[in-house]
Design an enzyme around this catalytic site. Structure first.
Site, PDB file in Angstrom:
ATOM      1  N   ASP A 148       0.883  -1.135  -0.042  1.00  0.00           N
ATOM      2  CA  ASP A 148      -0.236  -0.066   0.037  1.00  0.00           C
ATOM      3  C   ASP A 148       0.864   1.178  -0.042  1.00  0.00           C
ATOM      4  O   ASP A 148       2.284   1.131   0.066  1.00  0.00           O
ATOM      5  CB  ASP A 148      -1.048  -0.133   1.120  1.00  0.00           C
ATOM      6  CG  ASP A 148      -2.018   0.733   0.911  1.00  0.00           C
ATOM      7  OD1 ASP A 148      -1.934   1.703  -0.023  1.00  0.00           O
ATOM      8  OD2 ASP A 148      -3.203   0.814   1.621  1.00  0.00           O
TER       9      ASP A 148
HETATM   10  C1  BGC Z   1      -4.915   3.067   0.242  1.00  0.00           C
HETATM   11  C2  BGC Z   1      -5.322   2.027  -0.836  1.00  0.00           C
HETATM   12  C3  BGC Z   1      -4.976   2.678  -2.190  1.00  0.00           C
HETATM   13  C4  BGC Z   1      -3.604   3.470  -2.227  1.00  0.00           C
HETATM   14  C5  BGC Z   1      -3.474   3.867  -3.581  1.00  0.00           C
HETATM   15  C6  BGC Z   1      -3.951   4.126   0.084  1.00  0.00           C
HETATM   16  O1  BGC Z   1      -3.927   5.062   0.957  1.00  0.00           O
HETATM   17  O2  BGC Z   1      -5.021   2.454   1.705  1.00  0.00           O
HETATM   18  O3  BGC Z   1      -6.341   1.468  -0.646  1.00  0.00           O
HETATM   19  O4  BGC Z   1      -5.078   1.659  -3.110  1.00  0.00           O
HETATM   20  O5  BGC Z   1      -3.807   4.342  -1.351  1.00  0.00           O
HETATM   21  O6  BGC Z   1      -4.281   5.329  -3.639  1.00  0.00           O
END
Ligand code: BGC
Length: 775
Positions: A300
């Protein structure tokens, strides 16, 4: 080795009369083949040859996933990004869209980097791309797998035309804590339903050919247990027994992996002392060895860097830990890019570790067909034709209406007549930008209709619509600012609360009926939007009380990204329709349901508590040694509270219709059966009302005696049927020993012979029951 196996599809369901929904019929015609297998030996030979030419730096470059900078700078490619791509220091780019920008960026890699390795382009395509469907929690309330699959298919069609080939979706985190804002992004609390939806989403995104130009590679997230954050506070610690993990929380990830998901995203949280992003047991032992996952693991957003704050060491150390745990791609943080070479030189990681990660990234690109045609996902022509196509918008309206849940409808206040005067009041009544809901990064916020605009368009001159704001979203201006970020506007009105209420009451007095559009703004759920108070904000509740005092019939339309505690509203308001955030076409869809063009059929997939103190509350809980006696709500020295009973406000699976359904007693084909055999559980469902309607018929079981304690109920199958007024249908579920399996104390997946109960009903509480034996 214990293999995690999702309860198989062995529960076949037969209907006396075929009764699939419109959407199901449409999708069922499409082939639901497994994803076309990539020719593995050809792929291996290709990648072996390519990797033989790569320097260590180039291999590490493939593991780097920076953002396109679109959100911050507005420019297609930052100069820094440009030079990194040319130097072979980038494997993929995140959040950069449109055929033109993607093509230009891809050209940097394909024409200017030494080995011309194409980039992968990813984004959060969660519940639609530009055509937005309801937030995932709302989608799950449809209990319609074919419909959900089709929403993902449409999302992939639109996004792939706009340059993307990788979706950070599906989000399959089970959550039993509505304080957690991200409960809105998943499918609720149930393992079985969540697993079915996870697989449907993967099928929809990936289609049956990953290399086709209209499919996206799925990225299942957030692995793992992110939805069990302590106290419902985002990013917080998870600490969980293995048997709860294996029985309740891990199956949806596994279902997505089994459905062929090409990639998986690690979660931010700590799991029993080791954060997921550095968790070798999770990313290698469970994911790769037990489940046989062959795809790519990405982190993530800056999850590797965050391991420093988790207390696992400096950037070099946490980057090495993550790589060795099983991470292949580093989202945004550049810990891999900046430290892995040094770690290699110091013997902290091996070249084999880097090779493994690099191979997984290259294989993802190979499977997407990018080595054959790096520009295959960029098509201005397709983008023009397919994005926001009329049939997508029509379908979005149908889906949104299916997702709404009728929570109360005393004296048939709903549906409303298409005549007379309606007073539409509340801070959610005239805000289009809040309709798409959380994670709708590509939504056209300015051109999304508000409920007021949708009603006006659909009803024309048949109904006179009066409108006033009635109250601000929140009393506290600073809180309202936090709750209306990213262009999701609800402007504040600086008049006093009394003045706003007085105006609204005057408006209500001129109408035949009041529709109160209240609840949360879309940014009050989603990432970093946890709440400790789940009531409709007090300032709105005071407005609602004043509207009720006018004596006019009041319909409460609840906007929410989570189960709210609607205890006061349930006691005082005659009709409540929960509409989540319904997407691009939400306004028209709400009108369709309020005025009876669509009969609501959504059923909640997360329990609605009476108050926050009951959380976590979920239907598939265990018994205690001191359960309450039937019908009691308090007994001294029994498991209960002094101040509220144990029952939720609305149980899992609950939702009303404008018609009513009666269930016959359960008929069992036999009282006992053995492994290899199956049991038919049937009921006859009758539409006893005056309108055609849809009903989700739900089958639960209880294992009465186990080697470990077992839940009081577990969902095993369901079917959504449609019945005309007065019509009856027989619904038959076939249950086999496979469906009764669970992970025992040794994590063996077993069905234990003994006595079971079967329950069938329209929600998890109001059920018929019968008893049977597994021999
Ligand atoms: C979130 C994810 C997301 C990623 C990219 C993160 O802050 O937890 O769910 O896919 O950002 O946008």
């Amino acid at each position: 080795m214990n293999k995690l196996i999702i309860p198989s599809m062995a529960i076949a369901l037969m209907m006396a009369v075929p009764c699939t929904t419109q959407a199901q019929r449409k999708v069922d015609k499409k082939p639901t083949l497994a994803i076309k297998p990539t020719d593995k030996s050809k792929m291996k030979a290709f990648i072996d040859e390519l990797m033989a030419k790569m320097t260590v730096d180039e291999k590490i470059g493939q593991l780097n996933l920076p953002t396109g900078g679109e959100a911050t700078t507005g420019s297609a490619v930052s100069t820094d990004l440009e030079s990194k791509i040319k130097a072979g220091q980038v494997g993929g780019v995140f959040s950069l869209t449109t055929p033109d920008r993607v093509r230009k960026t891809q050209e940097l890699a394909v024409n200017h980097s030494r080995l011309k390795i194409p980039l992968i382009f990813g984004q959060d395509v969660i519940h639609g791309y530009k055509t937005l469907f309801p937030i995932p929690l709302g989608l799950s309330a449809t209990w319609d797998l074919a419909l959900i699959e089709k929403t993902a298919r449409i999302a992939a069609t639109e996004a792939s035309a706009d340059g993307l080939n990788w979706a950070y979706s599906p989000m399959v985190d089970i959550s039993r804590d509505p304080r957690w804002g991200r409960i809105s992004e998943g499918s609720g609390e149930d393992t079985y339903l969540g697993s079915q939806i996870a697989a449907a989403m993967v099928r929809g995104l990936q289609g049956n050919d990953l290399a086709a130009n209209n499919t996206l590679m799925a990225c299942v997230k957030h692995f793992a247990l992110y939805g069990a954050a302590e106290a419902g506070r985002d990013y917080n610690t998870t600490d969980m027994s293995l048997h709860r993990m294996y029985n309740d929380y891990l199956p949806p990830y596994k279902a997505a992996v089994d459905a062929g998901a090409g990639s998986i995203m690690t979660s931010f949280n700590d799991i029993n002392g080791v954060p997921a992003t550095a968790n070798h047991w999770l990313l290698t032992d469970v994911l790769r060895k037990q489940w046989g996952f062959k795809g790519m693991v990405a982190t993530d957003y800056t999850a590797i860097n965050e391991l420093i704050d988790h207390g696992l060491g400096d950037l070099q150390q946490v980057s090495a830990l993550s790589l060795k745990a099983g991470v292949d791609m580093d989202m945004v943080g550049e810990g891999f890019l900046t430290t892995l070479k040094k770690s290699l030189q110091e013997g902290k990681v091996s070249e084999a570790d880097i090779d493994r990660a690099c191979r997984n990234v290259l294989e993802a690109k190979y499977k997407l067909g990018l080595f054959d045609d790096p520009y295959k996902y960029c098509s201005e022509e397709r983008a023009k034709k397919e994005i926001l196509a009329k049939e997508h918008l029509d379908f979005a309206r149908e889906v949104a209406a299916q997702s709404f849940v009728l929570l109360k409808n005393e004296n048939n206040v709903l549906p409303l007549k298409k005549s007379g005067t309606v007073a539409l009041i509340g801070p959610l009544a005239n805000t289009g930008s809040n309709m798409p809901g959380t994670w709708s990064v590509n939504a056209d916020l300015k051109n999304t209709q508000s409920l007021l605009e949708g009603m006006q368009e659909v009803l024309g001159s048949n109904v006179k619509i009066l409108h006033s704001l009635g109250s601000n979203l929140l009393e506290d201006a600073a809180y309202q600012e936090r709750a209306t970020m990213f262009g999701r506007e609800i402007p504040r009105d600086n008049r006093s609360e009394e003045a706003l209420i007085q105006e609204a009451v005057k408006t209500a007095q001129q109408a035949d009926v009041v529709v109160a559009a209240l609840g949360e703004s879309s940014e009050m759920s989603g990432e970093s939007s946890s709440r400790t108070d789940l009531n409709i904000p007090a300032v709105q509740q005071r407005l609602l009380a004043a509207l009720l005092k006018t004596g006019k019939p009041v319909v409460l339309v609840v906007f929410a990204g989570r189960p709210l505690t609607l205890t006061w509203e349930q006691a005082h308001v005659p009709a409540i329709l929960n509409v989540w955030f319904g997407g691009t076409q939400a306004a028209k869809a709400i009108t369709d349901v309020l005025f009876g063009d669509v009969n609501p059929s959504g059923k909640i997939t997360a329990t609605f508590p009476k108050n926050v103190g009951q959380i976590p509350i979920y239907y598939s809980h265990k018994n205690t040694g001191r359960p309450l006696a039937e019908g009691k709500w308090f007994q001294k020295f029994r498991s209960n509270y002094l101040d509220v009973d144990n029952e939720p406000l609305y149980p899992f699976g609950y939702g009303l219709s404008y018609t009513s359904f009666a269930y016959s007693d359960i008929k069992l084909s036999k009282n006992a059966f053995s492994a290899g055999d199956s049991l038919a559980v049937s009921v006859t469902v009758t539409n006893t009302g005056k309108m055609a309607g849809k009903e989700v018929v739900q089958l639960y079981t209880q294992d009465l005696v186990g080697s470990i304690t077992r839940p009081v109920k577990e969902l095993k199958a369901f079917q959504k049927i449609e019945l005309k007024a007065g019509e009856s249908k027989q619904v038959v579920f076939h249950l086999s020993a496979e469906d009764l399996k669970f992970y025992n104390a040794d994590l063996q997946y077993v069905a234990e012979p003994g006595d079971f109960k079967a329950f069938v009903g329209g929600n998890s509480r109001d059920v018929k029951e019968a008893q049977f034996k597994l021999q």
